[in-house]
Design an enzyme around this catalytic site. Structure first.
Site, PDB file in Angstrom:
ATOM      1  N   LYS A 115      11.928 -17.660 -15.576  1.00 30.90           N
ATOM      2  CA  LYS A 115      12.772 -16.582 -15.893  1.00 30.90           C
ATOM      3  C   LYS A 115      14.411 -17.066 -15.523  1.00 30.90           C
ATOM      4  CE  LYS A 115       9.700 -12.717 -15.275  1.00 30.90           C
ATOM      5  NZ  LYS A 115       9.082 -12.168 -14.082  1.00 30.90           N
ATOM      6  N   LYS A 197       0.926 -18.479 -23.062  1.00 32.01           N
ATOM      7  CA  LYS A 197       0.041 -17.161 -23.006  1.00 32.01           C
ATOM      8  C   LYS A 197       0.771 -16.258 -23.928  1.00 32.01           C
ATOM      9  CE  LYS A 197       2.506 -14.753 -19.454  1.00 32.01           C
ATOM     10  NZ  LYS A 197       2.264 -13.463 -18.706  1.00 32.01           N
ATOM     11  N   LYS A 200       4.310 -10.047 -23.592  1.00 25.93           N
ATOM     12  CA  LYS A 200       5.210  -8.955 -24.237  1.00 25.93           C
ATOM     13  C   LYS A 200       6.384  -9.589 -24.727  1.00 25.93           C
ATOM     14  CE  LYS A 200       3.756  -5.379 -21.017  1.00 25.93           C
ATOM     15  NZ  LYS A 200       4.239  -5.997 -19.379  1.00 25.93           N
TER      16      LYS A 200
END
Ligand code: ADP
Length: 334
Positions: A115, A197, A200
């Site tokens: 992140k 992967k 969202k």
């Protein structure tokens, strides 16, 4: 006397449309577990603030996650299905656990490092202590099993560390939580572009959403990365081809998969046909879920009732745990 059921807890962030990875990594297990366990399933709205500080769309995202889980078979009468922000004791336990979490290990967490790379402009302390908040969510119900995808393995290990430190320092209050999947291996649903992967926040073309229209599903699958095919018998599969076979395992019949595997091994595979088949099987799987989402989502009164009922069950369980925590920590002065 009724046997006390074992306790299960898991959550999904309301940061966008749910996808096939959420379904196979998490929701599919929720739907099975709600039959046999005492389940707490949470819309992790506080977690979403670590990366999505703008709350303009939060309410509609929360309603969407509720509706999408219910469309997949989650039953709010069987499980406690609630919003994280409706259980205020989460914040209290998070505070206590923060004193048992060390900077060095938090900075080493893979999801934190990812992140930081993705959002260098917003490296806030909430992001750093994300695994601590997650541990608080789980152990607030003294849960033993946590149905999650493979990406969450490290967070669960950290939750166990906090539990052990707490129990060691203040006395046995919490069981050690474990990641759970009905089939021994945790699931990772790969992205259609062959890297990482489904998620969202990833590029929408490489993730299949549970509310995608049929044509969008077909189009995305047809665009999945392939090549001109193997040139040697029984060749090893490159990662992006292995990924496509892994996606087939989720929705295609065993004989269909066996046929394409054999075609691959004898170099006669036609990826165009394979993707057409995979696209149709994905449509067959996703379209009934999408239709249910579309009937549940406009019913705001029902969604409000689900949240109220969930908050009541979750608060009851959280209240009991926090009594034990305050007592064990010596924070009860009268
Ligand atoms: P996302 O990464 O899409 O934002 P969340 O962080 O809200 O999803 O995760 C919700 C649940 O879905 C977690 O249990 C997570 O392990 C699972 N999950 C998310 N993406 C995948 C994936 N591609 N494969 C398997 N499980 C996944």
């Amino acid at each position: 006397m009724a046997v006390k059921k074992e306790i299960v807890m898991s959550g999904i962030r309301p940061t966008g449309f749910l996808h096939l990875g959420n379904y196979f990594g998490a929701i599919r297990n929720y739907v099975r577990m709600q039959e046999d366990f005492e389940c707490y399933f949470m819309v992790a709205d506080l977690h979403s603030l670590t990366t999505h500080p703008d709350t303009t769309e939060l309410r509609s995202n929360v309603e969407r996650v509720l509706a999408e889980n219910i469309a997949c078979g989650l039953d709010p009468d069987k499980a406690a299905f609630y919003c994280q922000s409706h259980v205020h004791e989460t914040a209290e336990l998070y505070l206590y656990l923060n004193m048992l979490a060390y900077m060095g290990e938090l900075e080493k967490t893979v999801t934190f490092k990812d992140k930081v790379r993705q959002h260098p402009e917003n490296v806030n302390a909430g992001l750093l202590t994300y695994p601590v908040l997650q541990a608080a969510d789980i152990i607030l119900h003294r849960a033993k099993y946590v149905p999650v995808g493979k990406d969450q393995e490290q967070h669960l290990e950290m939750a166990r560390n906090y539990v052990n430190r707490f129990n060691h320092r203040y006395g046995e209050v919490f069981p050690e939580p474990q990641a759970f999947n009905y089939n021994a291996e945790l699931v990772k649903v790969p992205s259609l572009d062959g890297t990482g992967k489904m998620s969202k926040s990833e590029n929408g073309m490489s993730t299949l959403f549970l509310s995608d229209e049929d044509d969008a599903i077909r189009k995305k699958v047809m665009k999945a990365k392939t090549d001109s095919g193997p040139t040697e018998m029984n060749a090893a599969k490159p990662d992006y081809i292995e990924n496509i076979f892994n996606l087939m395992k989720l929705v295609c019949e065993a004989d269909v998969i066996a046929k394409y595997k054999a075609d691959y091994n004898n170099c006669s595979i036609r990826y165009g046909d394979l993707k057409k088949q995979l696209g149709e099987d994905m449509v067959k799987f996703i379209s009934p879920i999408r239709e249910k989402i579309n009937t549940i989502l406009p019913d705001k009164a029902y969604l409000k009732k689900v949240m109220e009922q969930g908050a009541e069950k979750a608060n009851e369980s959280a209240g009991k745990t926090m009594q034990l925590v305050r007592e064990a920590m010596g924070l009860k002065y009268f």
